[in-house]
Design an enzyme around this catalytic site. Structure first.
Site, PDB file in Angstrom:
ATOM      1  N   PHE A   1      36.074  35.842  44.920  1.00  0.00           N
ATOM      2  CA  PHE A   1      35.497  35.728  46.077  1.00  0.00           C
ATOM      3  C   PHE A   1      34.751  37.013  46.058  1.00  0.00           C
ATOM      4  O   PHE A   1      35.126  37.953  45.177  1.00  0.00           O
ATOM      5  CB  PHE A   1      36.462  36.626  47.380  1.00  0.00           C
ATOM      6  CG  PHE A   1      37.428  34.954  47.609  1.00  0.00           C
ATOM      7  CD1 PHE A   1      37.642  34.450  47.048  1.00  0.00           C
ATOM      8  CD2 PHE A   1      37.401  35.000  49.157  1.00  0.00           C
ATOM      9  CE1 PHE A   1      38.958  33.066  47.619  1.00  0.00           C
ATOM     10  CE2 PHE A   1      37.718  34.045  49.288  1.00  0.00           C
ATOM     11  CZ  PHE A   1      38.641  33.051  48.779  1.00  0.00           C
TER      12      PHE A   1
ATOM     13  N   SER B   1      34.913  46.822  40.381  1.00  0.00           N
ATOM     14  CA  SER B   1      35.522  45.507  41.132  1.00  0.00           C
ATOM     15  C   SER B   1      36.313  45.955  42.274  1.00  0.00           C
ATOM     16  O   SER B   1      35.734  47.337  42.321  1.00  0.00           O
ATOM     17  CB  SER B   1      36.479  45.091  39.790  1.00  0.00           C
ATOM     18  OG  SER B   1      37.691  45.978  39.840  1.00  0.00           O
ATOM     19  N   LYS B   2      36.723  45.199  42.939  1.00  0.00           N
ATOM     20  CA  LYS B   2      37.945  45.526  43.983  1.00  0.00           C
ATOM     21  C   LYS B   2      38.269  46.169  43.820  1.00  0.00           C
ATOM     22  O   LYS B   2      38.647  47.769  44.606  1.00  0.00           O
ATOM     23  CB  LYS B   2      38.697  43.835  44.996  1.00  0.00           C
ATOM     24  CG  LYS B   2      37.602  43.398  44.905  1.00  0.00           C
ATOM     25  CD  LYS B   2      37.908  42.131  46.034  1.00  0.00           C
ATOM     26  CE  LYS B   2      36.763  41.060  46.461  1.00  0.00           C
ATOM     27  NZ  LYS B   2      37.160  39.543  46.940  1.00  0.00           N
ATOM     28  N   ARG B   3      39.134  45.854  42.922  1.00  0.00           N
ATOM     29  CA  ARG B   3      39.971  47.009  42.738  1.00  0.00           C
ATOM     30  C   ARG B   3      39.323  48.693  42.578  1.00  0.00           C
ATOM     31  O   ARG B   3      40.256  49.631  42.450  1.00  0.00           O
ATOM     32  CB  ARG B   3      41.090  46.619  41.536  1.00  0.00           C
ATOM     33  CG  ARG B   3      41.848  47.595  41.199  1.00  0.00           C
ATOM     34  CD  ARG B   3      42.944  46.999  39.678  1.00  0.00           C
ATOM     35  NE  ARG B   3      42.091  46.782  38.925  1.00  0.00           N
ATOM     36  CZ  ARG B   3      41.888  48.411  38.238  1.00  0.00           C
ATOM     37  NH1 ARG B   3      41.882  49.528  38.407  1.00  0.00           N
ATOM     38  NH2 ARG B   3      40.658  48.088  36.469  1.00  0.00           N
ATOM     39  N   THR B   4      38.932  48.374  41.552  1.00  0.00           N
ATOM     40  CA  THR B   4      37.550  49.921  41.588  1.00  0.00           C
ATOM     41  C   THR B   4      37.056  50.487  42.491  1.00  0.00           C
ATOM     42  O   THR B   4      35.608  51.284  41.882  1.00  0.00           O
ATOM     43  CB  THR B   4      36.877  49.782  40.128  1.00  0.00           C
ATOM     44  OG1 THR B   4      35.737  48.894  40.043  1.00  0.00           O
ATOM     45  CG2 THR B   4      38.059  50.301  38.683  1.00  0.00           C
TER      46      THR B   4
END
Ligand code: GLU
Length: 481
Positions: free
Chosen positions: A15, A243-246
């Protein structure tokens, strides 16, 4: 000049996060600003890495942001014959060859190269097989590799990075068609960009190193290449990989959290592009009018969600009261506790709306910010104000306020103010202390939209009821009073 045609060509292997969608936006803006077409192509030839729902997520993200495509979506998985035909032609004309090396052999080769500290790459064993030697592999389906010239240099001018060159001897004979008949990215991308008449390829910087391979393919296939513009990297706020995490949510998540599409578009446009050194707010039409590749910078951009949140607040305040109320209604309907009766009353929501429009940053914050308007009861916790007001004084103050408010015939902001300011004085209280006490009794909080307006919207009946309850709470919880 041929009509400009750009494309967004995502692989549905995950995604995309909002930063990835910047590529779509720049292609879209460039096409629109040049009166050209924007094509959507789903590069789904890596069947192992296909992720369920990714295509829907990509289409949904583009539609919500209003980045509509003029053609497509094309699916590469439905176009295999074009790539197979191109590979066949390349083999026939001596630009490519079948490779029968087993995965095991390639693995060993790589391990040896690593041991010898050589750059890993295919050693071209199958490139030099004669017809007879190839015959020995009858029954094994080969992959097709491209015959990279053994010497020379590939040069091109990237519209953003400028002159780029790469020596051919640093490129190994890369696979263009896998043994299952699926093309690799390089072949599929070149064939499609040619067949779809793409004039400008705008894509993330990470693909810059693939471009020399693509140019070799263009030449071997006898196609003329498009112009290339590689877009600067987008970093996370700590300057690491985004990223989504960052810190880069997906577009669907931004929608769920109550960001507006026009704010997201404005924010994404500034990730690597600028019109001048000061203007930050652009409507879609302004972006189309101002966007140019000259404005795209070489420097990495930073994805700062706080900036988007700030910008979103700005766009929320620009909404007409009616539109804001409509948006608010749908988010409240979704987010308010299920203990609040549905359907919500649109007229009541329209009265609440102006009280928070100036303060709201995302619509996802709305239910939290306004729940006290909708709950039957609020929780009055006198300990929150104990420091400024003794309990006994709180109780008498609330009683006097209640008596006075009961008598008030018109319960509007200015009558409330006319009543309550002098009342504080007559009770020997600072106005601020009285207002804080009422605010706590009426909203359960020490911070809320302006008190008199809040009271007017809550209405007389709710206000009196909440003050009565607050008085009871003090009596019940502090029996020694
Ligand atoms: N499928 C590639 C991607 O997901 C496209 C690269 C390109 O635009 O050529 O990024």
């Amino acid at each position: 000049m041929p009509k400009v045609r750009t494309r967004y060509a995502p692989s549905p292997t995950g995604f995309p996060h909002a930063g990835n969608i910047r590529t779509a936006l720049f292609n879209w803006l460039f096409a629109r600003s040049q009166g050209g077409d924007f094509i959507l192509r789903i590069e789904d030839t890596d069947i192992q890495r296909r992720v369920e729902g990714a295509v829907e997520d990509i289409l949904g993200s583009l539609s919500w942001l209003n980045l509509l495509w003029d053609e497509g979506p094309y699916f590469q998985s439905e176009r295999l014959s074009y790539y197979q035909e191109a590979a066949r032609k390349l083999v026939e004309e001596g630009h490519a060859y079948p490779c029968y090396c087993s995965p095991q052999r390639l693995k060993e080769l790589r391990e040896e190269q690593v041991k010898r500290r050589e750059p890993p790459g295919y050693d071209r064993r199958c490139r030099y097989y004669s017809w007879e030697e190839r015959g020995k592999f009858e029954g094994t389906t080969p992959v097709i590799r491209f015959k990279v010239p053994l010497s020379g240099e590939i040069q091109f001018r990237d519209l953003i990075y400028g002159e780029v060159s790469l020596k051919c001897d640093t490129i190994d004979d890369f696979i263009i068609l896998k043994s299952d008949g699926y093309p690799t990215y390089h072949l599929a991308s070149v064939v499609d960009d040619h067949l779809m008449g793409i004039t400008h390829v705008l894509r993330a910087e990470e693909w810059l190193s693939s471009t020399p391979r693509h140019l070799l393919l263009y030449e071997a296939l006898g196609y003329s290449p498009p112009a290339f513009a590689h877009l600067p990297m987008i970093l996370s706020p700590d300057k690491g990989k985004l990223s989504k995490r960052t810190g880069a949510p997906g577009v669907a998540e931004l929608w769920r959290k109550g960001y507006l599409p026009e704010a997201v578009v404005n924010f994404l446009a500034l990730l690597g592009w600028a019109f001048d050194d000061k203007t930050e707010i652009f409507s879609m039409d302004e972006l189309i009018a101002r966007f140019s590749l000259e404005g795209v910078s070489l420097n990495p951009a930073v994805f700062n969600l706080q900036k988007l949140t700030w910008m979103n607040g700005l766009y929320l305040r620009k909404k007409s009261p009616e539109e804001f109320a409509r948006l608010l209604l749908s988010f409240l309907d979704r987010d308010l506790s299920s203990s609040v009766r549905r359907p919500l009353d649109p007229d009541y929501v329209a009265q609440v709306a102006p009280l928070i429009q100036e303060r709201m940053r995302t619509l996802g914050e709305a239910a939290e910010a306004t729940s006290f308007f909708f709950m039957l009861e609020v929780n009055f916790d006198p300990s929150l104000l104990k420091k400024s007001l003794p309990l006994l004084k709180m109780q008498t103050t609330l009683k006097v306020a209640l008596e006075n408010l009961e008598l008030l015939s018109s319960f509007d902001t200015s009558s409330l103010e006319k009543l309550l300011r002098p009342l504080a004085e007559s009770l020997n209280l600072k106005a601020g202390d009285l207002f804080q006490l009422l605010r706590l009794a009426l909203t359960g909080r020490t911070a809320s939209p302006p008190l008199f307006q809040t009271m007017e919207v809550l209405g007389k009946e709710r206000c009196l009821h909440r003050i009565e309850r607050a008085i009871m709470t003090i009596e019940q919880n502090v029996p020694s009073l």
